[in-house]
Design a protein around this motif. Structure first.
Motif, short mmCIF file in Angstrom:
data_model
loop_
_atom_site.label_atom_id
_atom_site.label_comp_id
_atom_site.label_asym_id
_atom_site.label_seq_id
_atom_site.Cartn_x
_atom_site.Cartn_y
_atom_site.Cartn_z
N PRO A 169 -53.02 44.41 -30.54
CA PRO A 169 -52.16 45.34 -31.27
C PRO A 169 -50.87 44.71 -31.79
CG PRO A 169 -52.06 45.79 -28.92
CD PRO A 169 -53.10 44.73 -29.11
N THR A 170 -50.33 43.73 -31.08
CA THR A 170 -49.02 43.21 -31.48
C THR A 170 -49.06 41.70 -31.73
OG1 THR A 170 -48.29 42.77 -29.22
CG2 THR A 170 -47.80 44.96 -30.10
N ARG A 171 -48.08 41.28 -32.48
CA ARG A 171 -47.97 39.85 -32.82
C ARG A 171 -47.73 39.02 -31.57
NH1 ARG A 171 -43.54 41.07 -37.56
NH2 ARG A 171 -44.96 42.19 -38.94
N GLY A 209 -69.65 35.55 -32.85
CA GLY A 209 -70.63 35.98 -31.85
C GLY A 209 -69.97 36.73 -30.70
N PHE A 210 -68.62 36.58 -30.60
CA PHE A 210 -67.86 37.25 -29.54
C PHE A 210 -66.70 37.99 -30.16
CE2 PHE A 210 -69.88 33.75 -27.56
CZ PHE A 210 -70.32 34.26 -26.34
N LEU A 211 -66.73 39.29 -30.00
CA LEU A 211 -65.62 40.09 -30.52
C LEU A 211 -64.95 40.78 -29.34
CD1 LEU A 211 -64.07 41.49 -32.86
CD2 LEU A 211 -65.84 43.26 -32.81
N VAL A 212 -63.63 40.60 -29.25
CA VAL A 212 -62.88 41.23 -28.15
C VAL A 212 -61.82 42.15 -28.73
CG1 VAL A 212 -61.42 40.84 -26.13
CG2 VAL A 212 -63.20 39.19 -26.70
N LEU A 213 -61.75 43.37 -28.24
CA LEU A 213 -60.64 44.26 -28.57
C LEU A 213 -59.73 44.28 -27.35
CD1 LEU A 213 -62.62 45.14 -30.79
CD2 LEU A 213 -61.84 47.47 -30.44
N ASP A 214 -58.54 43.71 -27.51
CA ASP A 214 -57.62 43.62 -26.38
C ASP A 214 -56.57 44.72 -26.52
OD1 ASP A 214 -56.44 42.69 -24.12
OD2 ASP A 214 -55.55 40.91 -25.03
N GLU A 215 -56.25 45.37 -25.39
CA GLU A 215 -55.32 46.50 -25.41
C GLU A 215 -55.73 47.49 -26.49
OE1 GLU A 215 -51.36 46.10 -24.55
OE2 GLU A 215 -51.80 44.71 -22.93
N ALA A 216 -56.97 47.88 -26.43
CA ALA A 216 -57.53 48.74 -27.48
C ALA A 216 -56.80 50.08 -27.56
CB ALA A 216 -59.02 48.96 -27.21
N ASP A 217 -56.37 50.62 -26.43
CA ASP A 217 -55.67 51.91 -26.47
C ASP A 217 -54.41 51.82 -27.32
OD1 ASP A 217 -54.53 50.26 -24.54
OD2 ASP A 217 -54.17 51.86 -23.09
N MET A 265 -53.94 49.70 -29.72
CA MET A 265 -54.30 49.54 -31.13
C MET A 265 -54.57 50.90 -31.76
SD MET A 265 -56.45 46.12 -31.98
CE MET A 265 -57.44 46.02 -30.55
N TRP A 266 -55.22 51.77 -30.99
CA TRP A 266 -55.50 53.12 -31.50
C TRP A 266 -54.19 53.90 -31.64
CZ3 TRP A 266 -59.52 50.38 -31.54
CH2 TRP A 266 -60.76 50.87 -31.96
N ASP A 267 -53.32 53.80 -30.62
CA ASP A 267 -52.00 54.48 -30.69
C ASP A 267 -51.24 54.05 -31.94
OD1 ASP A 267 -52.44 55.65 -28.28
OD2 ASP A 267 -51.03 54.42 -27.13
N MET A 268 -51.40 52.78 -32.31
CA MET A 268 -50.64 52.26 -33.44
C MET A 268 -51.33 52.50 -34.77
SD MET A 268 -49.27 48.77 -31.63
CE MET A 268 -48.34 48.09 -32.99
N GLY A 269 -52.44 53.21 -34.73
CA GLY A 269 -53.11 53.60 -35.97
C GLY A 269 -54.03 52.54 -36.56
N PHE A 270 -54.49 51.59 -35.75
CA PHE A 270 -55.33 50.51 -36.27
C PHE A 270 -56.83 50.84 -36.25
CE2 PHE A 270 -51.82 47.36 -35.05
CZ PHE A 270 -51.44 47.17 -36.37
N LYS A 271 -57.16 52.07 -35.85
CA LYS A 271 -58.57 52.43 -35.67
C LYS A 271 -59.43 52.08 -36.90
CE LYS A 271 -61.14 56.68 -34.99
NZ LYS A 271 -61.01 58.11 -34.71
N TYR A 272 -58.94 52.47 -38.10
CA TYR A 272 -59.76 52.25 -39.30
C TYR A 272 -59.80 50.77 -39.68
CZ TYR A 272 -59.88 57.22 -39.35
OH TYR A 272 -60.08 58.51 -38.97
N ASP A 273 -58.65 50.10 -39.52
CA ASP A 273 -58.62 48.65 -39.81
C ASP A 273 -59.62 47.93 -38.91
OD1 ASP A 273 -56.68 49.21 -41.58
OD2 ASP A 273 -55.03 48.25 -40.49
N VAL A 274 -59.64 48.32 -37.63
CA VAL A 274 -60.56 47.67 -36.69
C VAL A 274 -62.00 47.92 -37.15
CG1 VAL A 274 -61.44 47.68 -34.31
CG2 VAL A 274 -58.98 47.74 -34.73
N GLY A 275 -62.28 49.15 -37.59
CA GLY A 275 -63.62 49.48 -38.09
C GLY A 275 -64.03 48.56 -39.23
N LYS A 276 -63.08 48.31 -40.17
CA LYS A 276 -63.39 47.45 -41.32
C LYS A 276 -63.67 46.01 -40.86
CE LYS A 276 -60.38 49.80 -44.53
NZ LYS A 276 -59.08 49.67 -45.16
#
Ligand code: AMP
Length: 474
Positions: free
Chosen positions: A97-99, A164-172, A174-185
């Protein structure tokens, strides 16, 4: 890579007892990662490592409920480092979620992948995109924030077709920060045949939707909260509104903390607190989302190297940071989201060290503090008698010009008042007025009323179990 070389040179020749490594070997870590683990003198795998590494190495998709500080980077790194090959394109992708977290995770993965010579490239906004483009050509693993990675996708400067390996770190977060659709893309730009890992402090319904849509029969793993409560003491001072800042200066000057983090809810408050701490002889630096990225990185470096012992920060900037040796957490503002309280206190009492979380509670914090206690079942926050302290001088910071049609008046006077003193009810309460205005406006925007949980005569209404939380107003 050179930067890691000197760091590891010394450790490389150290004798590491074989038995120490057995527990890690049993998990199936590759020799490259085992060498680093041994250099780092890790004694045993953390709970999240023990539970997830065998699954990850077995190729399973995993949803893991664990926060930063639990050792999750090694958990997901183990699978990547073992399977990613040097020079074959981007095979591992971590979204954060963050830099700061991107930088930190990239550094950790760079270390774990050092002996395999893997190129780990951090990608985030606020810095030159051209430089990143050059590095992406050689990347084996990319650690990215969603926005900047999408920019690269649009400009065709990144190729995710070999991931071949995709990791979503601190996914909650990312969702709080509104990245849900960006992540989908971004997920859509990755191959279908891949392993997907999701790490998150909390698993919400939204994340369950994501795992249903994008993950293959994920195994869910939960571990206990990573905060070692036996090593972490939590206290609060109940003070008058105009006393908060002076008390904090007193505590910072007398607590002999190694590294202290002071949390504020807004950028403006963080700027205010930093400026006035410096004005009162406390060498502090500020870090928040409104700052230039290079400055944020410089401040973090100064802090983690101990050249500055106090940082004032907002939740966004501090989220996920793993800084060794943080002895004190100060909540100058109590967080409005009770989950943030857990993330804040999790910055201390790490790796077996002890820590102190200090809450400076005035009337404007009562609602938030009650919520923190009520929603985080079992928290033990002891009230401590306020010590005698001197009133200190404070200066207000310049308020940014109001946008047209958005003026919220400050009935106590103008926005700027230089050289004022923190005498009860005068200058310092201007900051408080500012905060009340903000809170009120938030309430009116979303149409919700303020929290019904208030400080009762007998104290803050928390989980009901904490008898130590009683407050008697002086
Ligand atoms: P993370 O949750 O990945 O941010 O890791 C938090 C900190 O714990 C990092 O400084 C790691 O180097 C450290 N760490 C990770 N695994 C272990 C372990 N098994 N033993 C001790 N420290 C560890």
């Amino acid at each position: 890579m050179e930067k890691f070389e000197s760091r590891f040179k010394k450790a490389h020749f150290q004798f590491i007892p074989k038995r120490q490594m057995e527990k890690f070997e049993k998990l199936g870590l590759c020799e490259h990662v085992l060498k680093v683990v041994s250099n780092k003198k890790f004694v045993k795998p953390s709970e999240i490592q023990e539970k997830t590494i065998p699954l990850i190495l077995d190729g399973k998709d995993v949803v893991a409920g664990s926060a930063t500080g639990s050792g999750k980077t090694l958990a997901f790194g183990a699978g990547m480092i073992k399977n990613v090959l040097k020079g074959k394109g981007i095979q591992g992708l971590v979204l954060t979620p963050t830099r700061e977290l991107a930088e930190q995770v990239a550094e950790a993965l760079g270390e774990f992948g050092y002996y395999k010579g893997l190129e780990v490239v951090p990608v985030y906004g606020g810095v030159s995109i051209g430089h990143q483009k050059k590095k992406l050509v050689y990347a084996d693993i990319v650690v990215a924030t969603p926005g900047r990675l999408l920019d690269h996708l649009k400009q065709r400067s990144v190729d995710l077709s070999k991931v071949g390996f995709l990791v979503l770190d601190e996914a909650d977060r990312m969702w709080d920060m509104g990245f849900k659709y960006d992540v989908g893309k971004i997920v859509a730009a990755c191959p279908r045949k891949r392993q997907t890992l999701l790490f998150s402090a909390t698993i919400s319904g939204d994340l369950a939707d994501f795992s249903d849509k994008y993950m293959k029969a994920p195994v869910e793993v939960l571990v206990d909260n990573h905060v070692d409560t036996s090593k972490l003491r939590q206290i609060y001072y109940d003070v008058r509104d105009g006393e908060k800042f002076s008390l904090m200066v007193h505590l910072l000057k007398s607590d002999n903390g190694r590294l202290s983090m002071v949390f504020c809810n807004t950028r403006r408050n963080a700027d205010f607190v930093e400026k006035n701490l410096r004005g009162n002889g406390v060498d502090a630096r500020v870090i928040h989302g409104g700052m230039d990225q290079r400055k944020r990185i410089r401040v973090l470096k100064e802090f983690s190297e101990g050249r500055v012992s106090v940082i004032v920060c907002t939740d966004v900037a501090a989220r996920g940071l793993d800084i060794q040796g943080v002895s004190h957490i100060y909540n100058y503002d109590l967080p409005s989201d009770p989950k943030d309280y857990i993330h804040r206190i999790g910055r201390t009492a790490r790796a077996g060290e002890s820590g102190l979380a200090v809450n400076i509670v005035a009337s404007r914090d009562y609602d938030n503090f009650s919520n923190v206690l009520r929603r985080n079942d079992g928290l033990k926050v002891a009230r401590v008698e306020t010590p005698r302290f001197d009133r200190v001088r404070i200066e207000m910071i310049e308020r940014k010009p109001m946008r047209k049609g958005n003026f919220r008046g400050n009935s106590r006077g103008g926005p700027k008042s230089k050289g004022s003193y923190n005498n009860r009810g005068r200058a310092s309460s201007r900051t408080d007025v500012g905060q009340r205005t903000m809170r009120k406006s938030r309430g009116s925007r979303d149409g919700r009323s303020r929290s019904p949980v208030r400080k009762s005569k007998s104290g803050f209404r928390g989980s009901g179990r904490n008898t130590k939380n009683r407050v008697s107003r002086r």
